[in-house]
Scaffold this motif. Structure first.
Motif, PDB file in Angstrom:
ATOM      1  N   GLY A 212       0.825  -1.212   0.000  1.00 21.56           N
ATOM      2  CA  GLY A 212       0.000   0.000   0.000  1.00 21.56           C
ATOM      3  C   GLY A 212       0.856   1.257   0.000  1.00 21.56           C
ATOM      4  N   TRP A 213       1.906   1.225  -0.805  1.00 21.77           N
ATOM      5  CA  TRP A 213       2.849   2.353  -0.865  1.00 21.77           C
ATOM      6  C   TRP A 213       2.152   3.630  -1.329  1.00 21.77           C
ATOM      7  CZ3 TRP A 213       7.323   3.541   1.098  1.00 21.77           C
ATOM      8  CH2 TRP A 213       8.104   4.559   0.526  1.00 21.77           C
ATOM      9  N   ASP A 214       1.075   3.452  -2.132  1.00 20.89           N
ATOM     10  CA  ASP A 214       0.372   4.640  -2.642  1.00 20.89           C
ATOM     11  C   ASP A 214      -0.342   5.407  -1.523  1.00 20.89           C
ATOM     12  OD1 ASP A 214      -1.543   2.755  -2.128  1.00 20.89           O
ATOM     13  OD2 ASP A 214      -2.583   2.932  -4.059  1.00 20.89           O
ATOM     14  N   GLN A 215      -0.430   4.814  -0.332  1.00 18.76           N
ATOM     15  CA  GLN A 215      -1.039   5.514   0.803  1.00 18.76           C
ATOM     16  C   GLN A 215      -0.057   6.463   1.492  1.00 18.76           C
ATOM     17  OE1 GLN A 215      -4.443   4.950   1.604  1.00 18.76           O
ATOM     18  NE2 GLN A 215      -4.173   4.026  -0.429  1.00 18.76           N
ATOM     19  N   ARG A 216       1.199   6.421   1.081  1.00 21.23           N
ATOM     20  CA  ARG A 216       2.216   7.244   1.740  1.00 21.23           C
ATOM     21  C   ARG A 216       2.134   8.685   1.255  1.00 21.23           C
ATOM     22  NH1 ARG A 216       7.226   8.839  -0.333  1.00 21.23           N
ATOM     23  NH2 ARG A 216       8.920   9.189   1.167  1.00 21.23           N
ATOM     24  N   SER A 217       2.201   9.623   2.210  1.00 18.80           N
ATOM     25  CA  SER A 217       2.307  11.027   1.830  1.00 18.80           C
ATOM     26  C   SER A 217       3.783  11.371   1.678  1.00 18.80           C
ATOM     27  CB  SER A 217       1.699  11.914   2.906  1.00 18.80           C
ATOM     28  OG  SER A 217       2.103  13.255   2.671  1.00 18.80           O
TER      29      SER A 217
ATOM     30  N   ALA B 234      15.552   1.479   5.101  1.00 25.20           N
ATOM     31  CA  ALA B 234      14.088   1.554   5.004  1.00 25.20           C
ATOM     32  C   ALA B 234      13.504   2.132   6.289  1.00 25.20           C
ATOM     33  CB  ALA B 234      13.504   0.172   4.710  1.00 25.20           C
ATOM     34  N   VAL B 235      14.068   1.725   7.442  1.00 29.89           N
ATOM     35  CA  VAL B 235      13.588   2.249   8.727  1.00 29.89           C
ATOM     36  C   VAL B 235      13.921   3.743   8.830  1.00 29.89           C
ATOM     37  CG1 VAL B 235      13.840   2.113  11.234  1.00 29.89           C
ATOM     38  CG2 VAL B 235      13.762   0.006   9.880  1.00 29.89           C
ATOM     39  N   ALA B 236      15.172   4.096   8.519  1.00 34.05           N
ATOM     40  CA  ALA B 236      15.591   5.498   8.630  1.00 34.05           C
ATOM     41  C   ALA B 236      14.754   6.381   7.698  1.00 34.05           C
ATOM     42  CB  ALA B 236      17.076   5.642   8.309  1.00 34.05           C
ATOM     43  N   ASN B 237      14.466   5.874   6.511  1.00 30.18           N
ATOM     44  CA  ASN B 237      13.667   6.644   5.558  1.00 30.18           C
ATOM     45  C   ASN B 237      12.219   6.793   6.040  1.00 30.18           C
ATOM     46  OD1 ASN B 237      15.990   6.766   4.020  1.00 30.18           O
ATOM     47  ND2 ASN B 237      15.390   5.092   2.642  1.00 30.18           N
ATOM     48  N   ALA B 238      11.725   5.742   6.713  1.00 28.24           N
ATOM     49  CA  ALA B 238      10.375   5.831   7.284  1.00 28.24           C
ATOM     50  C   ALA B 238      10.354   6.821   8.448  1.00 28.24           C
ATOM     51  CB  ALA B 238       9.910   4.451   7.744  1.00 28.24           C
ATOM     52  N   VAL B 239      11.407   6.828   9.235  1.00 29.69           N
ATOM     53  CA  VAL B 239      11.503   7.783  10.341  1.00 29.69           C
ATOM     54  C   VAL B 239      11.516   9.205   9.793  1.00 29.69           C
ATOM     55  CG1 VAL B 239      13.049   8.688  12.135  1.00 29.69           C
ATOM     56  CG2 VAL B 239      12.597   6.221  11.999  1.00 29.69           C
ATOM     57  N   TYR B 240      12.211   9.429   8.692  1.00 28.06           N
ATOM     58  CA  TYR B 240      12.209  10.755   8.059  1.00 28.06           C
ATOM     59  C   TYR B 240      10.803  11.127   7.594  1.00 28.06           C
ATOM     60  CZ  TYR B 240      12.848  14.543   4.787  1.00 28.06           C
ATOM     61  OH  TYR B 240      12.718  15.744   4.148  1.00 28.06           O
TER      62      TYR B 240
ATOM     63  N   GLU C  81      -0.001  11.107  20.122  1.00 27.66           N
ATOM     64  CA  GLU C  81       1.430  11.393  20.213  1.00 27.66           C
ATOM     65  C   GLU C  81       2.232  10.763  19.080  1.00 27.66           C
ATOM     66  OE1 GLU C  81       2.877  10.004  23.969  1.00 27.66           O
ATOM     67  OE2 GLU C  81       1.688  11.424  25.132  1.00 27.66           O
ATOM     68  N   TRP C  82       1.569   9.894  18.296  1.00 27.98           N
ATOM     69  CA  TRP C  82       2.335   9.052  17.366  1.00 27.98           C
ATOM     70  C   TRP C  82       2.313   9.576  15.942  1.00 27.98           C
ATOM     71  CZ3 TRP C  82       5.455   5.290  19.207  1.00 27.98           C
ATOM     72  CH2 TRP C  82       5.238   4.879  20.532  1.00 27.98           C
ATOM     73  N   ARG C  83       3.473   9.740  15.374  1.00 23.94           N
ATOM     74  CA  ARG C  83       3.611  10.116  13.965  1.00 23.94           C
ATOM     75  C   ARG C  83       3.956   8.863  13.171  1.00 23.94           C
ATOM     76  NH1 ARG C  83       7.483  15.187  15.425  1.00 23.94           N
ATOM     77  NH2 ARG C  83       5.844  16.744  15.706  1.00 23.94           N
ATOM     78  N   THR C  84       3.289   8.703  12.042  1.00 25.29           N
ATOM     79  CA  THR C  84       3.496   7.500  11.245  1.00 25.29           C
ATOM     80  C   THR C  84       4.158   7.864   9.921  1.00 25.29           C
ATOM     81  OG1 THR C  84       1.542   6.513  12.236  1.00 25.29           O
ATOM     82  CG2 THR C  84       2.325   5.507  10.201  1.00 25.29           C
ATOM     83  N   GLY C  85       5.104   7.034   9.500  1.00 29.39           N
ATOM     84  CA  GLY C  85       5.754   7.270   8.210  1.00 29.39           C
ATOM     85  C   GLY C  85       6.108   5.961   7.527  1.00 29.39           C
ATOM     86  N   MET C  86       6.317   6.044   6.222  1.00 29.13           N
ATOM     87  CA  MET C  86       6.722   4.869   5.444  1.00 29.13           C
ATOM     88  C   MET C  86       8.048   5.151   4.745  1.00 29.13           C
ATOM     89  SD  MET C  86       3.371   3.552   3.408  1.00 29.13           S
ATOM     90  CE  MET C  86       1.724   3.714   4.056  1.00 29.13           C
ATOM     91  N   GLY C  87       8.845   4.097   4.644  1.00 23.96           N
ATOM     92  CA  GLY C  87      10.111   4.206   3.927  1.00 23.96           C
ATOM     93  C   GLY C  87      10.396   2.930   3.171  1.00 23.96           C
TER      94      GLY C  87
ATOM     95  N   VAL D  12       6.791   2.975  10.252  1.00 26.57           N
ATOM     96  CA  VAL D  12       7.150   3.178  11.661  1.00 26.57           C
ATOM     97  C   VAL D  12       6.199   4.173  12.296  1.00 26.57           C
ATOM     98  CG1 VAL D  12       9.620   2.758  11.261  1.00 26.57           C
ATOM     99  CG2 VAL D  12       8.746   5.113  11.226  1.00 26.57           C
ATOM    100  N   ARG D  13       6.113   4.086  13.606  1.00 26.11           N
ATOM    101  CA  ARG D  13       5.404   5.074  14.407  1.00 26.11           C
ATOM    102  C   ARG D  13       6.430   5.665  15.356  1.00 26.11           C
ATOM    103  NH1 ARG D  13       2.362   2.053  17.688  1.00 26.11           N
ATOM    104  NH2 ARG D  13       0.827   3.626  18.224  1.00 26.11           N
ATOM    105  N   VAL D  14       6.537   6.980  15.362  1.00 27.30           N
ATOM    106  CA  VAL D  14       7.517   7.652  16.209  1.00 27.30           C
ATOM    107  C   VAL D  14       6.769   8.526  17.207  1.00 27.30           C
ATOM    108  CG1 VAL D  14       9.528   9.173  16.295  1.00 27.30           C
ATOM    109  CG2 VAL D  14       9.189   7.676  14.314  1.00 27.30           C
TER     110      VAL D  14
END
Lengths: 168, 780
Positions: B452-457, B756-762, B467-473, B649-651
């Motif tokens: 579901g990569w197309d769901q990524r902003s 992939a994790v670092a890019n998701a964290v970004y 409190e949680w920010r979500t990202g994909m990488g 990831v959720r940060v």
């Protein structure tokens, strides 16, 4: 002094320094119980004492005079694997197999804890009945390290047998 | 070195360089794999079906005996004392109290240890596997903080451990290089790996970078790591007559036996090393000081010895992955096409080893950039020798490269999946060789759809719930296909009435990868027998040949050796079949194995069973042993495993805590032989990558050179709750040029994951972390 290991009475060691783990492995030659860190950090040495899971590396053998100890060698009944043991094979809940006896004994003890209503870090209500969701099992099994990374298969095996699947 | 050796080496060098020029030009059919393995076309057998581990029941019931679980009569226990200084001399060892302690059998130091040769350094010969070439307990020199300085044998482990605490060692310390800055000041040298320089220059990368329309240029750092298999290193050994018998934990059974034999001046057949079960290795289960010290102590005391390292002991004497500082600079056009790709940097080795972390290996064939500059340099510190750890080079190299690709995607405003696909090379960018089988774009497309990569902003920090920010990488993973020379297989068919069983023996190691099971699957298909009729022998130096569970090459090495041994077996069987057989007059290349016998390939009705051939020849068994072909295919094609890794990831915006909520690995690794065990290999690698991304670091005290977190309590590994359900898919496209169409899968899993994790964290936070691990303090 004697301990009852897998149903058989065995003498306690003369040297009070001997851990339950070393007694099992080096004196009784029950090497199914593993030594991963010898300081309670990895869970590989987990055995059951009257149904409760303990870390045998942090236990002195002489403390268990008269107590019933079950190791991984004592789980099979009449030559048939315990259902959880069979599920570990079916779900590939291990690779090298070194942490496996500890994971299996720990899971059996963990399911009994949940049955008794023992809460975990994830429990919202400390007095409510425990439902073993996937996350609950993960939290309660987090003292058992697996460096090969068979965690998914381990949880699958537990859910398929002693902790039937519930909605996450 | 004698003049004969020099001449031989020169001749080999000439031959090698001639081969490197000629093999790429040779017709495919001359090369191993030029004609596809017939098993690739077979679709109805066991290959590709999920098969549970054949050693599974033993492992879940405690019946598999690891190295510290064998026994000899009269066995004593070893305990080691470790140096507390980084460099200098031992002035005195007061062992009187230890000698007098209850149960003590021997105190061995450099004063009384037998004279032994230093272990041959890894790569210095085909069988040399010493992690360093330092002598062991031979003199008063100290080379690292943690070096063994004494070994005590006692009747019990408790007695040996206590006696070690009674030793009084006095040192004369000397200045040691224990800081990175100090090492850099001492000098930087070219990185040399497996005999070649770690450097590629194509075009003018710095010039093209300087003039590029879009640029990223950053430094990425990765710390030291330890393998941390849950089984600590151990050996149980005895001298029986003139033979040294070692129950060891080894990824390189025959080579380890050979190297130990050389240390003690023994003939190869005088060392018998077995290692049927290994409790995890990841590069670490090789030859270290403890086996040699235990063998020396056993010889000196006349008693069999068990040496089981404590967890701290493993940290003191078994090296891990070294640190890196990597620069990645990319210059691109507005359409995303790379014009320059620079990946250079520094790694740390010791004065006595040969393993600069080769972090450019993955970059060598990753992207189509007309101008490339890749270079690894090394500097030396007085520390425990570093070594191979899962995907040496690629695991940390892909963190830097794939983070930089993500940074370029942000710079250009192009989707990072699309940017990678736009720079997909048509041939290997550094060697110029054609790819044998590269379907990474399919892996990207399939993985993106399923994840579901197309769901990524593309906008960082766009998704926040509480409190949680979500990202994909995402990131590309890559690991080369290797096949090392030296592998042999021995196949023995045994007849009991009408039933025939096969034993397939290979000097391979099984650390849990599923090798024993996969070898049985492939042998069953190769021989046309049911898997129940196959027994696999492995983990024993008495088996011919040398195979290493390293470089993700073991399955290929075994596969090619079994192909060769099978051909030899068919020859033997045809000779035994004689003139009364339906197969009379046929040659080995006209027949194949099928349904318990041999059949003419284009006339399957013309056949005879193994049982019938053996019965008529009045034989109960037949054996064939053969080495695999020389791995010339590696010089003819560019061969790799690939992956597309996706991570969510959720940060936590308050605490900086990162939780990995989803991971998907889409793999392109040829044909998958056993989906059940392969899934575990992929997931296991990914989980080690999550640890590398978020928590793993071996910390060295700058002042003393001593590892500060030598325990599983202080070196953090991923635990159950850190690991989500990991989705694994694969293209399953067979490589026509490899045995069974398979590629290695042991190391590809870890590669790309940290990026992939670092890019998701970004993507979650807008914070770019370029130094691993991504701990909480780096995000608040």
């Amino acid at each position: 002094m004697s301990l009852i290991v897998n149903g058989t009475a065995v003498p306690a060691p003369a040297d009070a320094r001997v851990s339950l783990l070393d007694h099992l492995r080096e004196t009784l030659h029950l090497t199914g119980t593993k030594k991963g860190c010898n300081q309670g950090a990895c869970g590989a040495c987990t055995v059951l004492v009257e149904g409760e899971r303990i870390l045998s590396c942090l236990a002195l053998a002489v403390q268990y005079d008269g107590r019933q100890v079950t190791t991984v060698e004592g789980l099979a009944q009449d030559g048939a694997l315990h259902p959880l043991q069979a599920a570990f094979v079916e779900h590939d809940g291990f690779q090298c197999g070194y942490c496996t006896p500890g994971q299996i004994c720990s899971a059996i003890g963990m399911a009994a804890e949940a049955q008794r209503g023992v809460p975990s870090y994830l429990s919202d209500d400390l007095s409510a009945d425990t439902t073993l969701t996937r996350a609950e099992i993960q939290e309660r099994m987090s003292g058992n390290l697996c460096r090969c990374g068979a965690y998914n298969g381990i949880i699958d095996a537990i859910q398929a047998t002693i902790a039937p699947k519930v909605p996450a | 070195m004698s003049i004969v050796d020099t001449a031989k080496q020169a001749a080999q060098g000439l031959l090698q360089s001639a081969m490197e020029k000629l093999v790429p030009l040779a017709p495919d059919s001359w090369i191993p794999g030029g004609v596809p393995d017939p098993l690739i076309a077979r679709k109805h057998g066991l290959i590709g079906k999920p098969v549970s581990r054949l050693d599974g029941a033993l492992k879940v019931s405690g019946g598999a005996h690891f190295s510290a679980e064998h026994r000899f009569d009269g066995m004593v226990y070893a305990s080691l004392a470790y140096s507390t200084i980084a460099r200098g001399r031992i002035v005195a060892i007061d062992s009187a109290e230890a000698q007098a302690a209850p149960g003590v059998v021997l105190v061995m130091t450099h004063h009384n240890a037998p004279r032994m040769a230093a272990p041959a350094l890894f790569g210095s010969s085909p069988t040399a596997v010493g992690a360093s070439d330092l002598p062991i307990l031979q003199d008063d020199r100290i080379h690292w903080n943690g070096q063994p300085v004494a070994c005590i044998l006692a009747e019990t482990q408790e007695q040996a451990d206590h006696a070690v605490s009674l030793l009084r060692v006095t040192y004369a310390p000397e200045p040691a290089t224990t800081t990175l800055e100090g090492a850099k000041a001492n000098g930087i040298e070219p990185g040399v790996f497996m005999g070649g320089p770690l450097e590629n220059t194509i075009g003018d990368a710095e010039g093209a970078f300087a003039s590029a329309a879009h640029k990223v240029d950053h430094t990425y750092r990765t710390p030291r790591h330890n393998h941390n298999p849950i089984e600590p290193h151990a050996a149980t050994l005895a001298w029986i007559g003139d033979e040294l018998v070692i129950h060891d934990a080894s990824q390189m059974v025959s080579q380890q036996a050979q190297t130990i034999g050389e240390v003690f001046g023994l003939k190869p057949e005088q060392v018998h090393l077995t290692s049927p079960y290994v409790g995890g290795g990841f590069g670490s289960k090789g030859l270290w000081d403890h086996q040699i010290i235990a063998a020396a102590a056993a010889r000196l005391s006349g008693r069999p010895v068990r040496i089981a390292l404590s967890r701290e002991g493993v940290y003191r004497i078994v090296g891990g992955r070294t640190l890196t500082e990597q620069r990645v600079a990319i210059g691109a056009c507005a359409d995303g096409t790379f014009q320059a790709l620079i990946h250079t940097g520094l790694t740390v080795i010791t004065p006595h080893n040969a393993m600069p972390e080769p972090f450019i290996l993955g970059t060598q064939s990753a992207y189509a950039a007309p101008n490339l500059l890749l270079k690894v340099e090394a500097t030396r510190m007085d520390l425990l020798t570093n070594t191979f750890m899962r995907a040496p080079g690629e695991a940390v190299g892909t963190f830097a490269l794939e983070s930089a690709i993500d940074e370029m995607a942000v710079e250009l405003g192009i989707d990072p999946v699309e940017l990678r696909i736009r720079n997909e090379p048509e041939k290997d960018p550094t060697s110029g060789l054609p790819f044998s089988s590269r379907h990474i774009v399919e892996a990207w497309r399939q993985g993106a759809a399923r994840f579901g990569w197309d769901q990524r902003s593309p906008v960082p920090g766009a998704r926040q719930e509480g409190e949680w920010r979500t990202g994909m990488g995402c990131a590309t993973g890559t690991y080369p296909y290797y096949r090392m020379p030296g592998a042999e297989a021995r196949i023995t068919l045994t007849r009991d009435g009408d039933t025939v069983r096969a034993k397939v023996e290979v000097a391979a190691a099984e650390m849990g990868m599923g090798t024993a099971t996969t070898t049985a699957i492939v042998a069953a298909e190769r021989l046309g027998l049911p898997i129940e009729a196959i027994e696999v022998g492995y983990g024993d130096s008495a088996i011919p040949g040398a195979i290493m569970a390293g470089g993700s090459q073991q399955t290929a090495a075994i596969g090619a050796a079994v192909i060769a041994a099978h051909t030899a077996l068919v020859d033997e069987l045809l000779a035994l079949a004689g003139n009364d057989s339906p197969l009379a007059g046929l040659s080995a290349d006209e027949v194949g194995s099928d349904e318990g016998g041999l059949a003419k390939l284009d006339e399957p009705g013309r056949r005879e069973s193994y049982a019938s051939i053996l019965a008529r020849a009045q034989r109960d068994s037949v054996t064939a042993t053969k080495a695999g072909s020389a791995p010339l295919e590696l010089m003819h094609w560019s061969m790799h495993s690939y992956s597309a890794v996706f991570c969510e990831v959720r940060v936590n915006a308050v605490t900086g805590e990162t939780r990995v909520s989803r991971v998907l690995g889409a793999f392109d690794c040829g044909r998958i032989l056993n989906p059940k065990t392969a899934t575990s290999q992929f997931r296991g690698g990914i989980i080690m990558g999550l640890g590398m991304a978020l928590m793993e670091e071996t910390m060295v005290d700058d002042r003393s050179g001593r590892i500060m977190n030598p325990s599983l309590a202080e070196y953090h590994l991923p635990v159950h709750l850190d690991v989500p359900e990991i989705d694994v898919i694969w293209t399953d496209i067979a490589d026509p040029h490899t045995p069974m169409g398979a590629h290695g899968i042991g190391e590809i899993g870890i590669t790309g994951v940290a990026a992939a994790v670092a890019n998701a964290v970004y993507n979650a936070t807008g914070k770019r972390v370029r130094d691993l691990p991504i701990t909480l303090d780096r995000l608040i």
